[in-house]
Design a protein around this motif. Structure first.
Motif, mmCIF file in Angstrom:
data_model
loop_
_atom_site.group_PDB
_atom_site.id
_atom_site.type_symbol
_atom_site.label_atom_id
_atom_site.label_comp_id
_atom_site.label_asym_id
_atom_site.label_seq_id
_atom_site.Cartn_x
_atom_site.Cartn_y
_atom_site.Cartn_z
ATOM 1 N N ASP A 11 0.833 -1.206 0.000
ATOM 2 C CA ASP A 11 0.000 0.000 0.000
ATOM 3 C C ASP A 11 0.868 1.257 0.000
ATOM 4 O OD1 ASP A 11 -2.490 1.372 0.108
ATOM 5 O OD2 ASP A 11 -2.297 1.590 2.283
ATOM 6 N N GLY A 12 1.699 1.385 -1.031
ATOM 7 C CA GLY A 12 2.531 2.579 -1.166
ATOM 8 C C GLY A 12 3.650 2.669 -0.152
ATOM 9 N N SER A 13 4.227 1.529 0.249
ATOM 10 C CA SER A 13 5.306 1.531 1.246
ATOM 11 C C SER A 13 6.534 2.273 0.735
ATOM 12 C CB SER A 13 5.706 0.094 1.596
ATOM 13 O OG SER A 13 4.633 -0.599 2.185
ATOM 14 N N THR A 14 7.262 2.846 1.692
ATOM 15 C CA THR A 14 8.509 3.553 1.352
ATOM 16 C C THR A 14 9.725 2.886 1.979
ATOM 17 O OG1 THR A 14 8.214 5.035 3.258
ATOM 18 C CG2 THR A 14 7.312 5.759 1.133
ATOM 19 N N ASP A 15 9.528 1.720 2.597
ATOM 20 C CA ASP A 15 10.624 1.067 3.318
ATOM 21 C C ASP A 15 11.122 -0.204 2.638
ATOM 22 O OD1 ASP A 15 8.499 -0.652 3.708
ATOM 23 O OD2 ASP A 15 8.970 -1.031 5.828
ATOM 24 N N GLY A 16 10.728 -0.439 1.394
ATOM 25 C CA GLY A 16 11.178 -1.647 0.705
ATOM 26 C C GLY A 16 10.305 -2.857 0.951
ATOM 27 N N SER A 17 9.087 -2.658 1.441
ATOM 28 C CA SER A 17 8.187 -3.787 1.694
ATOM 29 C C SER A 17 7.906 -4.579 0.417
ATOM 30 C CB SER A 17 6.867 -3.296 2.292
ATOM 31 O OG SER A 17 7.037 -2.815 3.603
ATOM 32 N N ALA A 18 7.722 -3.869 -0.680
ATOM 33 C CA ALA A 18 7.439 -4.559 -1.948
ATOM 34 C C ALA A 18 8.606 -5.438 -2.362
ATOM 35 C CB ALA A 18 7.118 -3.539 -3.039
ATOM 36 N N ARG B 267 1.747 -20.346 -4.409
ATOM 37 C CA ARG B 267 0.874 -19.352 -5.054
ATOM 38 C C ARG B 267 0.900 -18.061 -4.240
ATOM 39 N NH1 ARG B 267 -4.000 -23.637 -6.061
ATOM 40 N NH2 ARG B 267 -3.599 -23.940 -3.829
ATOM 41 N N ILE B 268 1.851 -17.213 -4.544
ATOM 42 C CA ILE B 268 2.016 -15.940 -3.840
ATOM 43 C C ILE B 268 2.111 -14.835 -4.883
ATOM 44 C CG2 ILE B 268 3.318 -14.660 -2.109
ATOM 45 C CD1 ILE B 268 4.596 -17.296 -1.259
ATOM 46 N N ARG B 269 1.288 -13.818 -4.728
ATOM 47 C CA ARG B 269 1.281 -12.703 -5.681
ATOM 48 C C ARG B 269 1.491 -11.386 -4.940
ATOM 49 N NH1 ARG B 269 -4.195 -12.558 -8.488
ATOM 50 N NH2 ARG B 269 -4.990 -14.043 -6.941
ATOM 51 N N LEU B 270 1.981 -10.415 -5.679
ATOM 52 C CA LEU B 270 2.190 -9.067 -5.139
ATOM 53 C C LEU B 270 1.431 -8.063 -5.983
ATOM 54 C CD1 LEU B 270 3.629 -6.903 -3.383
ATOM 55 C CD2 LEU B 270 5.536 -7.012 -5.018
ATOM 56 N N ILE B 271 0.650 -7.231 -5.300
ATOM 57 C CA ILE B 271 -0.043 -6.110 -5.927
ATOM 58 C C ILE B 271 0.531 -4.833 -5.328
ATOM 59 C CG2 ILE B 271 -2.247 -4.895 -6.178
ATOM 60 C CD1 ILE B 271 -3.643 -7.598 -5.988
ATOM 61 N N ARG B 272 0.826 -3.877 -6.154
ATOM 62 C CA ARG B 272 1.352 -2.598 -5.665
ATOM 63 C C ARG B 272 0.360 -1.490 -6.002
ATOM 64 N NH1 ARG B 272 7.791 -2.109 -6.688
ATOM 65 N NH2 ARG B 272 7.451 -0.602 -5.004
ATOM 66 N N GLN B 273 0.141 -0.585 -5.036
ATOM 67 C CA GLN B 273 -0.757 0.537 -5.266
ATOM 68 C C GLN B 273 -0.286 1.736 -4.463
ATOM 69 O OE1 GLN B 273 -4.501 -1.122 -3.755
ATOM 70 N NE2 GLN B 273 -4.274 0.037 -1.865
ATOM 71 N N ALA B 274 -0.766 2.912 -4.836
ATOM 72 C CA ALA B 274 -0.482 4.107 -4.051
ATOM 73 C C ALA B 274 -1.157 3.971 -2.693
ATOM 74 C CB ALA B 274 -0.996 5.348 -4.778
ATOM 75 N N ASN B 275 -0.587 4.622 -1.691
ATOM 76 C CA ASN B 275 -1.112 4.488 -0.337
ATOM 77 C C ASN B 275 -2.565 4.949 -0.267
ATOM 78 O OD1 ASN B 275 -1.310 6.155 2.598
ATOM 79 N ND2 ASN B 275 -0.617 4.037 2.662
ATOM 80 N N ALA B 276 -3.430 4.049 0.205
ATOM 81 C CA ALA B 276 -4.849 4.359 0.289
ATOM 82 C C ALA B 276 -5.476 3.863 1.583
ATOM 83 C CB ALA B 276 -5.589 3.754 -0.904
ATOM 84 N N GLY B 277 -4.691 3.209 2.463
ATOM 85 C CA GLY B 277 -5.221 2.733 3.730
ATOM 86 C C GLY B 277 -5.540 1.248 3.702
ATOM 87 N N VAL B 278 -5.679 0.695 4.903
ATOM 88 C CA VAL B 278 -5.825 -0.756 5.032
ATOM 89 C C VAL B 278 -7.116 -1.263 4.393
ATOM 90 C CG1 VAL B 278 -6.904 -0.630 7.336
ATOM 91 C CG2 VAL B 278 -5.660 -2.695 6.654
ATOM 92 N N SER B 279 -8.203 -0.507 4.488
ATOM 93 C CA SER B 279 -9.460 -0.968 3.895
ATOM 94 C C SER B 279 -9.349 -1.073 2.383
ATOM 95 C CB SER B 279 -10.602 -0.021 4.266
ATOM 96 O OG SER B 279 -10.883 -0.081 5.651
#
Length: 302
Positions: A44-51, A65-77
């Protein structure tokens, strides 16, 4: 080689600047006794290298079966909603990146939903843990599911297994809720007639930290409760709804609730729930132990 069949469970892990904790959350899914799952990490738009941590974990486990989705920070919901929208399974388990699940969590919760089509949600007791090795987890038992009790207090936590149609019917997590979004979601489930079953066993682990959404929820308890009431006005008494609307139109600093109002959600609003009491107690214990260790290590260092 990856299995191309649709999995039974999609574990949705939103992550915002939790690169240090994310591997433990992922490992807890890998260690499940139930293996028919997929993981969707939503950065969720991390800046610490989480992705990068998530992608590194995926590269280390190409057979899973593990996938990664990246998005701009929008909150946990919003992050949960994004992950669930991309999920392939019929059962959904939200798991925050700083928490973990016990090895039999998926086995025991899927068994509940498989056995009874009238049960839409399977919740569990929880254990609260810290990063201090010598401090054992604190088990927090929760009451059996009861619709009326749910309106009074949070009796099941976000990390509960539920059928995908629950999320679709409710309309997902309310992205306008800064805190209490899980409680709001569960009340939406009750509002739509979905039933839940509670497993009296601590299968979900909450990491105890000095910061976090549970602390934010405690600090803004009245406002959170008022927003939940306003979101689900058909579930509450007219007097409670009037109180919620009035509070939401006041500045937070000038809010006062009338203890004589009979509705339980109001009489409990100024108190900490049992979970928050345990969290705060553990935080104090952890800090005390940390400082004690520091003091003991001083002579050694000198």
């Amino acid at each position: 080689m990856k299995d191309n069949r649709e999995p039974t469970v999609s574990v949705i892990i939103p992550c915002y600047n939790y690169s240090d904790y994310l591997p433990q959350a992922l490992d807890s899914v890998l260690k499940q006794t139930f293996s028919d799952w997929e993981i969707i990490v939503v950065d969720d738009g991390s800046t610490d290298g989480s992705a990068e941590v998530a992608q590194g974990f995926i590269d280390l486990h190409p057979d899973q079966r593990i996938r990664l989705i990246r998005q701009a920070n929008a909150g946990v919901s919003a992050a949960r909603n994004s992950g669930i929208a991309a999920a392939a399974a019929r059962y959904i388990l939200p798991l925050d990146a700083d928490d973990m699940i016990a090895p039999t969590m998926l086995e025991k919760t899927t068994a509940v939903l498989d056995a009874d089509p009238d049960v839409a949600i399977a919740s569990t007791d929880l254990f609260i843990f810290t990063d201090i090795e010598d401090l054992p987890p604190e088990v927090l038992p929760l009451p059996p599911y009861d619709r009326e009790l749910l309106l009074q207090r949070l009796i099941m936590f976000y990390c509960s297994l539920y059928r995908r149609e629950v999320w679709e019917t409710v309309g997902g997590y309310n992205e306008q809720m800064d805190a209490g979004e899980d409680w709001d979601f569960w009340i939406g489930c009750a509002e739509n007639g979905f039933d839940a079953h509670h497993i009296s066993e601590p299968l979900f682990g909450v990491r105890n930290k000095d910061t976090g959404l549970h602390v934010q929820a405690a600090e803004n308890d009245l406002a959170v409760r008022a927003r939940i009431v306003a979101n689900h006005s058909a579930m509450f008494k007219p007097l409670t709804c009037a109180w919620a609307q009035a509070l939401l139109h006041l500045d937070q600093g000038s809010c006062r609730y009338d203890a004589r109002v009979p509705d339980e959600i109001l009489s409990r609003a100024g108190e900490m729930d049992q979970f928050l009491q345990v969290v705060m107690d553990l935080q104090r214990m952890a800090r005390s132990q940390y400082y004690r260790i520091q003091e003991l290590e001083k002579p050694v260092a000198d």
